[in-house]
Design a protein around this motif. Structure first.
Motif, PDB file in Angstrom:
ATOM      1  N   UNK A   1       0.831  -1.199   0.000  1.00  0.00           N
ATOM      2  CA  UNK A   1       0.000   0.000   0.000  1.00  0.00           C
ATOM      3  C   UNK A   1       0.868   1.253   0.000  1.00  0.00           C
ATOM      4  N   UNK A   2       1.912   1.251   0.827  1.00  0.00           N
ATOM      5  CA  UNK A   2       2.825   2.397   0.878  1.00  0.00           C
ATOM      6  C   UNK A   2       3.546   2.575  -0.452  1.00  0.00           C
ATOM      7  N   UNK A   3       3.993   1.470  -1.043  1.00  0.00           N
ATOM      8  CA  UNK A   3       4.714   1.543  -2.318  1.00  0.00           C
ATOM      9  C   UNK A   3       3.804   2.067  -3.424  1.00  0.00           C
ATOM     10  N   UNK A   4       2.574   1.603  -3.472  1.00  0.00           N
ATOM     11  CA  UNK A   4       1.654   2.042  -4.522  1.00  0.00           C
ATOM     12  C   UNK A   4       1.224   3.495  -4.334  1.00  0.00           C
ATOM     13  N   UNK A   5       1.110   3.957  -3.100  1.00  0.00           N
ATOM     14  CA  UNK A   5       0.782   5.365  -2.871  1.00  0.00           C
ATOM     15  C   UNK A   5       1.894   6.254  -3.412  1.00  0.00           C
ATOM     16  N   UNK A   6       3.136   5.899  -3.118  1.00  0.00           N
ATOM     17  CA  UNK A   6       4.282   6.662  -3.630  1.00  0.00           C
ATOM     18  C   UNK A   6       4.311   6.637  -5.153  1.00  0.00           C
ATOM     19  N   UNK A   7       4.092   5.450  -5.725  1.00  0.00           N
ATOM     20  CA  UNK A   7       4.104   5.311  -7.189  1.00  0.00           C
ATOM     21  C   UNK A   7       3.005   6.144  -7.829  1.00  0.00           C
ATOM     22  N   UNK A   8       1.798   6.080  -7.283  1.00  0.00           N
ATOM     23  CA  UNK A   8       0.663   6.802  -7.877  1.00  0.00           C
ATOM     24  C   UNK A   8       0.861   8.312  -7.803  1.00  0.00           C
TER      25      UNK A   8
ATOM     26  N   UNK B   1       7.438  -2.524 -10.824  1.00  0.00           N
ATOM     27  CA  UNK B   1       6.637  -2.335  -9.610  1.00  0.00           C
ATOM     28  C   UNK B   1       6.340  -3.672  -8.936  1.00  0.00           C
ATOM     29  N   UNK B   2       6.083  -4.677  -9.739  1.00  0.00           N
ATOM     30  CA  UNK B   2       5.829  -6.019  -9.208  1.00  0.00           C
ATOM     31  C   UNK B   2       7.044  -6.558  -8.475  1.00  0.00           C
ATOM     32  N   UNK B   3       8.216  -6.388  -9.073  1.00  0.00           N
ATOM     33  CA  UNK B   3       9.448  -6.884  -8.458  1.00  0.00           C
ATOM     34  C   UNK B   3       9.735  -6.168  -7.137  1.00  0.00           C
ATOM     35  N   UNK B   4       9.580  -4.844  -7.134  1.00  0.00           N
ATOM     36  CA  UNK B   4       9.838  -4.073  -5.910  1.00  0.00           C
ATOM     37  C   UNK B   4       8.894  -4.514  -4.801  1.00  0.00           C
ATOM     38  N   UNK B   5       7.608  -4.646  -5.112  1.00  0.00           N
ATOM     39  CA  UNK B   5       6.626  -5.051  -4.109  1.00  0.00           C
ATOM     40  C   UNK B   5       6.889  -6.451  -3.569  1.00  0.00           C
TER      41      UNK B   5
ATOM     42  N   UNK C   1       1.119  10.590 -11.133  1.00  0.00           N
ATOM     43  CA  UNK C   1       0.199  11.699 -11.358  1.00  0.00           C
ATOM     44  C   UNK C   1       0.960  12.997 -11.596  1.00  0.00           C
ATOM     45  N   UNK C   2       2.068  13.195 -10.889  1.00  0.00           N
ATOM     46  CA  UNK C   2       2.867  14.413 -11.050  1.00  0.00           C
ATOM     47  C   UNK C   2       3.543  14.448 -12.421  1.00  0.00           C
ATOM     48  N   UNK C   3       3.973  13.303 -12.909  1.00  0.00           N
ATOM     49  CA  UNK C   3       4.693  13.245 -14.185  1.00  0.00           C
ATOM     50  C   UNK C   3       3.740  13.311 -15.381  1.00  0.00           C
ATOM     51  N   UNK C   4       2.662  12.522 -15.341  1.00  0.00           N
ATOM     52  CA  UNK C   4       1.782  12.393 -16.502  1.00  0.00           C
ATOM     53  C   UNK C   4       0.567  13.312 -16.468  1.00  0.00           C
ATOM     54  N   UNK C   5       0.137  13.708 -15.283  1.00  0.00           N
ATOM     55  CA  UNK C   5      -1.041  14.546 -15.187  1.00  0.00           C
ATOM     56  C   UNK C   5      -2.319  13.788 -15.518  1.00  0.00           C
ATOM     57  N   UNK C   6      -3.417  14.519 -15.667  1.00  0.00           N
ATOM     58  CA  UNK C   6      -4.698  13.880 -15.946  1.00  0.00           C
ATOM     59  C   UNK C   6      -4.781  13.492 -17.419  1.00  0.00           C
ATOM     60  N   UNK C   7      -5.359  12.311 -17.665  1.00  0.00           N
ATOM     61  CA  UNK C   7      -5.488  11.815 -19.039  1.00  0.00           C
ATOM     62  C   UNK C   7      -6.945  11.585 -19.422  1.00  0.00           C
ATOM     63  N   UNK C   8      -7.846  11.728 -18.468  1.00  0.00           N
ATOM     64  CA  UNK C   8      -9.266  11.508 -18.738  1.00  0.00           C
ATOM     65  C   UNK C   8     -10.099  12.292 -17.726  1.00  0.00           C
TER      66      UNK C   8
END
Length: 313
Positions: free
Chosen positions: A153-160, A295-299, A164-171
């Motif tokens: 959960x912590x890893x995915x929060x950081x990733x998300x 992400x899978x490997x890190x988790x 979001x900061x890099x790609x911004x909104x797409x939809x």
């Protein structure tokens, strides 16, 4: 309930708890020095007195019947709520349907009902207790699950946040409080349903038949990948996910760790789609594939390393 000790004139003896008159589930083996030895998860069904190789096939047959009955009920309900045409369109859609609230609800619920289907089937066939799908440690361990959940959960929060900061909104944003609350319930059920089916039923069945855990690990991962309708990179990525989840199930001898990682992945992606920072698609690009595998490997490594060091399992 009484504990009954069966002495087999060997250096160790098996302690079992009789829960009914049709099976004797093995819980653990205690050696002469008092050290607990938990049975292997993949071959755990073989430890039950009433184990027969064909009984998983009966469970599958009954489970499929129950599943389609529940699917029929679900479709009727969705038709009453969203209309027949919209429901038919959602049923015929692919992963793109997850971009709408109704599509997400239908997709998640159609997998979540695997849980009651498998439960009813196991009760009808009476081959072994339903808790044996959860782990070979004596059932589902909530404390272990909650501990494991903190890491992915912590890893995915950081990733998300970074994504979001890099790609911004797409939809457009479709996120709402009811949508969020409903997803908090049905997404975990969907993930756990897949875990009980693939890492529980399939991996334990193949493991019991072959007595080769690594073979059971590979077969369930391949089936897991094929059942997801992606392009080839998506299927390969899903197979890798199946291997990672299966690895955790084998090493921890239960589904808590794999379920925690599965839930963190699906829930974070669902929220990102609802907020407009992502979109569900059946077409997986190379960049998507690389991100998924990294992400899978890190988790997987983080969860297994920390859990082992802290003696969670």
């Amino acid at each position: 309930m009484r504990l009954r000790i069966i002495n087999q004139n060997q250096p160790s003896c098996r302690i079992v708890k009789r829960k009914s008159n049709f099976f004797i589930p093995s819980r653990q083996t205690i050696t002469m020095n008092g050290k607990n030895e938990i049975p292997e998860y993949a071959t755990f069904p073989r430890t039950f007195e009433k184990y027969r190789w064909y009984k998983p096939l009966l469970v599958l047959a009954v489970g499929v019947i129950v599943y389609f009955i529940l699917i029929f009920v679900m479709v009727i309900l969705f038709g009453a709520i969203y209309g027949t045409d919209a429901t038919n369109a959602l049923m015929g859609g692919s992963y793109e349907s997850l971009n709408s609230e109704a599509g997400a609800y239908m997709s998640f619920l159609s997998v979540a009902i695997i849980l009651p289907s498998l439960y009813v089937a196991s009760r009808v066939v009476r081959d072994r207790p339903f808790s044996s799908y959860s782990s070979s440690r004596g059932g589902w361990d909530w404390k272990l699950y909650l501990k494991c959940q903190t890491i992915p959960l912590a890893i995915y929060v950081i990733y998300c946040v970074m994504y979001a900061m890099v790609h911004g909104k797409v939809s457009p944003t479709t996120f709402s409080l009811p949508y969020f609350l409903i997803c908090l319930v049905i997404v975990p059920l969907q993930c756990v349903g897949e875990e009980y089916l693939m890492r529980g039923f399939v991996m334990q069945t193949v493991g019991s038949w072959s007595k080769i855990p690594i073979l059971a690990l590979i077969i369930q991962a391949v089936i897991f990948g094929v059942l997801h309708i992606y392009t080839i990179l998506g299927v390969i990525g899903t197979v890798m996910c199946g291997l990672a989840y299966g690895f955790l199930a084998l090493k921890t001898k239960g589904l808590e760790a794999s379920s925690s990682m599965h839930i963190a992945n699906n829930l974070s992606m669902t929220i990102m789609i609802g907020l407009g920072f992502g979109a569900s698609t059946s077409t997986i690009t190379m960049s998507n594939f690389i991100e998924t595998i990294a992400l899978l490997a890190v988790n997987t490594l983080a969860l297994y390393y920390i859990g082992t060091r802290k003696e969670w399992f």
